[in-house]
Design a protein around this motif. Structure first.
Motif, PDB file in Angstrom:
ATOM      1  N   ALA A  89      52.549  16.788  45.927  1.00 15.81           N
ATOM      2  CA  ALA A  89      51.790  17.121  47.076  1.00 15.81           C
ATOM      3  C   ALA A  89      52.282  16.295  48.341  1.00 15.81           C
ATOM      4  CB  ALA A  89      50.431  17.129  47.085  1.00 15.81           C
ATOM      5  N   ILE A  90      52.352  14.967  48.082  1.00 18.08           N
ATOM      6  CA  ILE A  90      52.736  14.125  49.329  1.00 18.08           C
ATOM      7  C   ILE A  90      53.963  14.416  49.833  1.00 18.08           C
ATOM      8  CG2 ILE A  90      53.486  11.853  49.953  1.00 18.08           C
ATOM      9  CD1 ILE A  90      51.172  10.650  48.186  1.00 18.08           C
ATOM     10  N   ALA A  91      55.093  14.694  48.969  1.00 16.23           N
ATOM     11  CA  ALA A  91      56.250  14.902  49.280  1.00 16.23           C
ATOM     12  C   ALA A  91      56.507  16.461  50.064  1.00 16.23           C
ATOM     13  CB  ALA A  91      57.316  15.220  48.066  1.00 16.23           C
ATOM     14  N   GLN A  92      55.581  17.297  49.707  1.00 14.80           N
ATOM     15  CA  GLN A  92      55.622  18.577  50.275  1.00 14.80           C
ATOM     16  C   GLN A  92      55.025  18.721  51.841  1.00 14.80           C
ATOM     17  OE1 GLN A  92      56.245  21.363  46.174  1.00 14.80           O
ATOM     18  NE2 GLN A  92      55.760  22.429  48.169  1.00 14.80           N
ATOM     19  N   THR A  93      54.236  17.706  52.075  1.00 16.36           N
ATOM     20  CA  THR A  93      54.007  17.661  53.379  1.00 16.36           C
ATOM     21  C   THR A  93      55.185  17.517  54.475  1.00 16.36           C
ATOM     22  OG1 THR A  93      53.757  15.261  53.398  1.00 16.36           O
ATOM     23  CG2 THR A  93      51.778  16.422  52.779  1.00 16.36           C
ATOM     24  N   GLN A  94      56.390  16.962  53.814  1.00 16.88           N
ATOM     25  CA  GLN A  94      57.293  16.888  54.658  1.00 16.88           C
ATOM     26  C   GLN A  94      58.560  17.610  54.096  1.00 16.88           C
ATOM     27  OE1 GLN A  94      57.281  15.447  57.734  1.00 16.88           O
ATOM     28  NE2 GLN A  94      55.126  15.138  57.565  1.00 16.88           N
TER      29      GLN A  94
END
Length: 295
Positions: A89-94
């Motif tokens: 989820a953190i990765a897919q913020t960027q």
């Protein structure tokens, strides 16, 4: 559970396609969930809802599991599910969901590498060659996305790589310490053991409660996360276990090569774009994963 060497039937192929569609769609569901919730909320919500869906499987087996195996089951839930859910989820913020789906295919590479380093597995030269190619392809994707300008490299891809390392660790723990427990029960019990952490973090460390009833996108966000948790986790595991039994573990693992195609397809539908360098990198990664798993 033995490998069935006969050719997979039509039913097995149908299950493989369904599983690839379900798991390949997980990345776009994460992306849509992030429109409403933070990365921490998406990760912990996904885990807790999946725990509720898997609870009927966990209850009958929980009391029968040897106590000495509970710490390993907790590690499998924490390292193999909870932390990766948050990291993705953190990765897919960027990061584009298509790229996330491709890098996720490195999981079998880390299964081999961690088995070699920490569990003294033996691998063939061609498998080692595949591991090296997989890393080259991943580097190509990261650098190619910035047109090989180091200042523009999206380091959020490292979160996905870290998640695949954790998946590889979890799978090796299961193989060496939990081989006598059905994979569905392992997942259900491990999710149960980490559910207090998921719920505690969600309620105490995020703004989730503030969004209930006030955020106009709350219901749509919950729908995306629920689909991600129940279909992309609980139902997918049931399908995978069925596939392992009706075909073979080797055939079931071939879903690894189809998931990136589905993830890329959803990304294109959602308006994501890939440049020629990233496309080449995707091809290199898939070749590396294939060679790393070649018998």
């Amino acid at each position: 559970m033995s490998d069935n060497q006969s050719s997979p039937g039509l039913g097995a192929w149908v299950l493989l396609v369904v599983l690839a569609l379900v798991w390949g769609s997980s990345f776009i569901l994460i992306k849509k969930s992030l429109l409403t919730f933070s990365a921490g909320e998406v990760g912990t919500l996904r885990m807790f809802i999946a725990f509720l869906g898997l609870l009927p499987f966990a209850l009958p087996i929980l009391r029968k599991v040897e106590r000495k195996k509970l710490p390993v089951l907790f590690l499998v839930g924490f390292v193999g599910s909870l932390l990766p859910a948050i990291l993705f989820a953190i990765a897919q913020t960027q990061l584009e969901s298509a790229i996330t789906g491709v890098i996720n295919s490195l999981t079998p590479v880390f299964v081999l590498l961690i088995g070699l380093v920490f569990f003294h597995h033996k691998i063939k030269i061609i498998n080692s060659f595949g591991i090296a190619i997989g890393f080259i392809g991943c580097s190509f994707i990261m650098l190619g996305g910035a047109y090989f300008d180091l200042s523009g490299v999206n380091l959020y891809a490292l979160f996905v790589i870290a998640a695949t390392v954790m998946y590889g660790t979890s799978i090796n723990l299961i193989k060496h310490y939990l081989s006598d427990i059905r994979s569905l029960h392992i997942t259900a019990v491990s999710f149960t053991l980490v559910s207090p952490i998921s719920l505690g973090y969600l309620l105490l460390a995020t703004d989730f409660l503030d969004k209930v009833g006030t955020d106009p996108q709350f219901l749509s966000g919950m729908a995306y996360v629920s689909a991600l948790a129940l279909i992309g986790t609980a139902v997918a595991l049931v399908i995978f276990n069925k596939l392992v039994k009706t075909a073979s573990p080797i055939f079931a693992s071939s879903v690894t090569y189809v998931i990136p195609i589905v993830a890329i397809g959803w990304g294109i539908v959602d308006g994501e774009t890939l440049n020629i360098y990233q496309i080449v990198g995707i091809g290199i990664v898939l070749v590396g994963v294939y060679l790393a798993n070649k018998k």
